[in-house]
Scaffold this active site. Structure first.
Site, mmCIF file in Angstrom:
data_model
loop_
_atom_site.group_PDB
_atom_site.id
_atom_site.type_symbol
_atom_site.label_atom_id
_atom_site.label_comp_id
_atom_site.label_asym_id
_atom_site.label_seq_id
_atom_site.Cartn_x
_atom_site.Cartn_y
_atom_site.Cartn_z
ATOM 1 N N GLY A 106 0.832 -1.196 0.000
ATOM 2 C CA GLY A 106 0.000 0.000 0.000
ATOM 3 C C GLY A 106 0.866 1.245 0.000
ATOM 4 O O GLY A 106 2.004 1.221 0.473
ATOM 5 N N HIS A 151 -4.925 1.606 7.069
ATOM 6 C CA HIS A 151 -3.565 2.131 7.257
ATOM 7 C C HIS A 151 -3.313 3.284 6.277
ATOM 8 O O HIS A 151 -2.816 4.346 6.669
ATOM 9 C CB HIS A 151 -2.569 0.981 7.030
ATOM 10 C CG HIS A 151 -1.133 1.364 7.094
ATOM 11 N ND1 HIS A 151 -0.300 0.933 8.099
ATOM 12 C CD2 HIS A 151 -0.354 2.130 6.283
ATOM 13 C CE1 HIS A 151 0.919 1.416 7.897
ATOM 14 N NE2 HIS A 151 0.911 2.149 6.802
#
Length: 171
Positions: A46, A136
């Site tokens: 990510g 996140h």
């Protein structure tokens, strides 16, 4: 596509809140491609725009296993519209806090509304690793780091370590 340099703790840019995009255009799609290239190169699962110095609400994720086909997801202007009461714990790391990992508890599943590469609104129902990764990265867009979810003592030790390393590098 271009691999961008990563912003590393303690850079104050990581605490900046990102602004939404008004529309999807070629420049935004190029940014998304550059972010994917940067994430894969790191390697990571990510990456938020702010991690490459772009304070805009965009993130990319790909939680596919190494042996599987890549499954990149581009998420523009994300908004968590539902979080489960059930919690899960994953050991998280961050490309902006290299080589540091800690267990973080978050909602086990989330529903995220966002704009896709096509400029249309989409909804992702996520659980497991994808739910954790989305939360996140969305945290990054709000100036929050995963170390903000651990004890104050551990967080201060990490910040101190990275601040010291940054000062040593600057000399």
């Amino acid at each position: 596509m271009t691999i961008k340099p990563l912003i590393i703790l303690p850079d104050p840019l990581l605490r900046q809140v990102s602004k939404p995009f008004e529309r999807v255009d070629d420049a935004l799609l190029k940014l998304a491609d550059d972010m994917l290239e940067t994430m894969y190169d790191a390697p990571g699962i990510g990456l938020a725009g702010i991690q490459i110095g772009v304070a805009r609400r965009i993130l990319v994720v790909d939680v596919s296993r190494e042996e599987d086909e890549k499954n990149p997801i581009v998420v523009i202007n994300p908004e968590i519209i539902r979080s489960s009461d059930e919690r899960s714990v994953y050991e998280e790391g961050c490309l902006s806090i290299p080589e540091y990992y800690a267990e973080v508890e978050r909602p086990a599943s989330v529903t995220v509304k966002h704009i896709g590469r096509d400029g249309k609104e989409h909804v992702i129902e996520a659980d497991g690793l994808l739910a954790t990764c989305l939360q996140h990265e969305i945290d990054h867009l709000d100036g929050v780091l995963f170390i903000d979810h651990i004890s104050r003592l551990k967080r201060e030790m990490v910040i101190k370590r990275f601040t010291k390393a940054a000062k040593a590098k600057a000399v």
